[in-house]
Design a protein around this motif. Sequence first.
Motif, mmCIF file in Angstrom:
data_model
loop_
_atom_site.group_PDB
_atom_site.id
_atom_site.type_symbol
_atom_site.label_atom_id
_atom_site.label_comp_id
_atom_site.label_asym_id
_atom_site.label_seq_id
_atom_site.Cartn_x
_atom_site.Cartn_y
_atom_site.Cartn_z
ATOM 1 N N SER A 12 7.070 7.179 0.038
ATOM 2 C CA SER A 12 6.975 6.393 1.302
ATOM 3 C C SER A 12 8.206 7.014 2.006
ATOM 4 C CB SER A 12 7.328 4.894 1.115
ATOM 5 O OG SER A 12 8.514 4.959 0.299
ATOM 6 N N TYR A 13 8.496 8.437 2.256
ATOM 7 C CA TYR A 13 9.677 8.981 2.937
ATOM 8 C C TYR A 13 9.449 8.826 4.313
ATOM 9 C CZ TYR A 13 6.360 12.746 4.569
ATOM 10 O OH TYR A 13 5.301 13.255 5.245
ATOM 11 N N LEU A 14 8.438 8.451 4.783
ATOM 12 C CA LEU A 14 8.273 8.332 6.423
ATOM 13 C C LEU A 14 9.134 7.073 6.621
ATOM 14 C CD1 LEU A 14 4.613 9.143 7.438
ATOM 15 C CD2 LEU A 14 6.674 10.488 7.671
ATOM 16 N N GLU A 15 9.315 6.203 5.919
ATOM 17 C CA GLU A 15 10.321 5.268 6.209
ATOM 18 C C GLU A 15 11.587 5.673 6.799
ATOM 19 O OE1 GLU A 15 10.299 2.455 2.879
ATOM 20 O OE2 GLU A 15 8.167 1.709 2.895
ATOM 21 N N SER A 16 12.180 6.726 5.674
ATOM 22 C CA SER A 16 13.424 7.317 6.230
ATOM 23 C C SER A 16 13.165 8.378 7.527
ATOM 24 C CB SER A 16 13.885 8.126 5.158
ATOM 25 O OG SER A 16 13.898 7.516 3.831
ATOM 26 N N ILE A 504 -7.839 2.724 -1.292
ATOM 27 C CA ILE A 504 -6.307 2.657 -1.428
ATOM 28 C C ILE A 504 -5.867 3.712 -0.434
ATOM 29 C CG2 ILE A 504 -4.560 2.471 -2.704
ATOM 30 C CD1 ILE A 504 -6.700 1.388 -4.921
ATOM 31 N N VAL A 505 -4.931 3.436 0.357
ATOM 32 C CA VAL A 505 -4.228 4.335 1.045
ATOM 33 C C VAL A 505 -2.684 4.415 0.927
ATOM 34 C CG1 VAL A 505 -6.042 4.901 2.749
ATOM 35 C CG2 VAL A 505 -4.224 3.117 3.043
ATOM 36 N N PRO A 506 -1.776 5.116 1.393
ATOM 37 C CA PRO A 506 -0.280 4.980 1.154
ATOM 38 C C PRO A 506 0.010 3.919 2.264
ATOM 39 C CG PRO A 506 -0.887 7.188 1.526
ATOM 40 C CD PRO A 506 -2.221 6.560 1.887
#
Length: 534
Positions: A12-16, A504-506
Motif C-alpha cells: 500500500s505504498y501509494l498511501e505514502s 480481488i484488487v489492491p
Amino acid sequence: MPLKKIKDFAPSYLESFNGKDIIGFNVYTDKTREKVGYIKDILVDETGYFRYLVVDFGLWIFNKQVMLPVGYSHIDYDAERVYVLELERKQVESLPAYNDQVAVDSKYEENLRAAYTQLAINIESVQLEKVPQITRTEPEEANYNYARAADLYELNDRHHRVIKEYQDRLIAKNQTRQEAIPKQRITENQISKQVIVSSAYSNQVISNQRQTRSACLIFNPVAGQSNSEQDLATIKSMLEPEFDLDIRMTTPEQDADEIAKEAVEQGVQIIIASGGDGTLSAAAEAVVGTGIPLGVISRGTANAFATALGIPATIPAACQTILDGKTRVVDAAYCNGRPMVLLAGVGFEAETVERADREAKNRFGMLAYVLAGIQELRNLESFETRIETEDKVITLNAAAVTVANAAPPTSVLAQGPAELLIDDGLLDVTIVAPTNTMSAIAAAYNLLQSAYSGEVANRPDTGFLRAKSIKIFTNPPQKVVVDGELVGNTPINVECVPGGLTIIVPAVPEEEATEKLEGLPNLRVESKKPPAES
C-alpha cells in the motif's frame, strides 16, 4: 539484504505517495532530451530507502530494462517525467540488463556500480556482459554502505524534493510497523488462550480462534520460468495462516476451469489461481456470473491478465493483495459460448501466439512473442472481413481484428481506442489493415504509442469501435486466440457480460481530481486573502 520492489516492500505504498505514483512516468535524457522509456518499478533496501528506478525501454529494444540509481535522476512531477542526469541515450541503453525474476543482491549491484564507474570516466558505452543472475549472498556481503556512493544513491532537494518526502514517510511507516511486531506477538499469544466466560445462565469455555475462509488454490506447476516449488512455498506461507487452503494442481488431464468448477460446486468462498494467462483465464471461466471472488497470482510469461486488471505481478505483492485487498466487479464476455476475460484475436495475433510455443517462451520469456511477431510479418496477409454489431454491418479487408474486454498496453493490437474500460458494459474492437510489412510495423508502433499516451490511434489503416456484441466472419477462415489460447477458427460471436466477474484488487484509495491547472500557458495562481472584518 537483496533489494525489494516497492510493491513487495509495502503493497500500500501509494498511501505514502498521496496516490501520486511515479511508476509509469516517461524517462528522458537530461543532456539531449531524448525519450528513453518509462519507469517500470522502484527498488528499495530493507529499511525503505529508494536505491534504483527500473527503466523499461519498451518493445523497440525488446523490453530491455535497466536499473538507474536514484542519484542519477531528476524527477519532474508537474511534467510527469524522469530525466537521466549526465548520460546520453546510447550510454543508458548499453547498461547491463535487469531481470525482474532474479534477486538483486550485493554481487548484482557490484557489477552495476562498475558499469556506472565506466560511464563516469566518459567511456562511450559499457563493455560489461549481462549482470550475473546471482540469487545468493554471503553473510559478510549482505549490507552495503550506500553512503560510500552518495552520488549514485543520495536524494536531494533540487532533483528529488517530492519523492524524498514520500521516501521519508515510507521509512517512518515501516519503522512503526516493525516496532509493533513484538507487541502484536504478545497480543496474539494472549488471544490464543482459552477465555472462560461466566454468565448468570451458564459457564462456557470459548476457544477464541480466528475463523478462516475457505479458498481453493489452483496452481499450475509448469507455468513461467521460476522455481514452482519455491513459488508454492511462498504462497502457502502467506495464505495458509488466513485461509483454509485447498491446493489443487493442474495437469494435462485436468485444466484450471475443471478444478475451479468442482470447487464452486463444493461451496468454496474464494478461488485463487496461480499460473500463466491461460491458467488464470481458465479459472475465471468457472466464476463468471457467480459472484465468487477471484484472487490472482500471476507466474506466466506475458502476465497480461494481472497487468490489465491492475493486480501486482510479483508473488508476495499478489498474495498481500488477496489478504488485504478489495473486491471489484468488472465486465466479462463470452466468445462462442466460452468465457473470456481479456480478448479474442483474429488473424495476425492468433498466428503469432501459435508460433510462440512453450519451448520458445521458456527460453526467451516475453521476448518469444516479439520474435514470433517479427517472423509472422513475413507471412502477413489480409482477408475479407465482415463485422456485425447490434446496430451496423462493416465489410473490409483486414490483417488483424481484436475484440477486447480488457488488455494491457503490451497487447498492442487491442489499443485502437487507447483507453480500454473494464466496467463500461462494452467490447472494444481494433481493426488493423496494413498494405505491406512496413505499414504493419508503423501501425503497431502507433498503437503502442496510443496505449502509453492515452491518445486514440490515428492512422488510415487502423480503426476501432465499441459495441455490446460482435460477430466476425472471414474469408478464408482465420485462426482465433482467446485469452492467450488458440480455440479454433472464425466465425466468432462475442458478447459482453456486464459486471460478470468479481476480482480481488489492491485496496488503494482512488483520489478524485478536483482541479488540474498545471501546464496551462502563462499560468499564475495567487491565493486571495479573506476580507478584513469591519
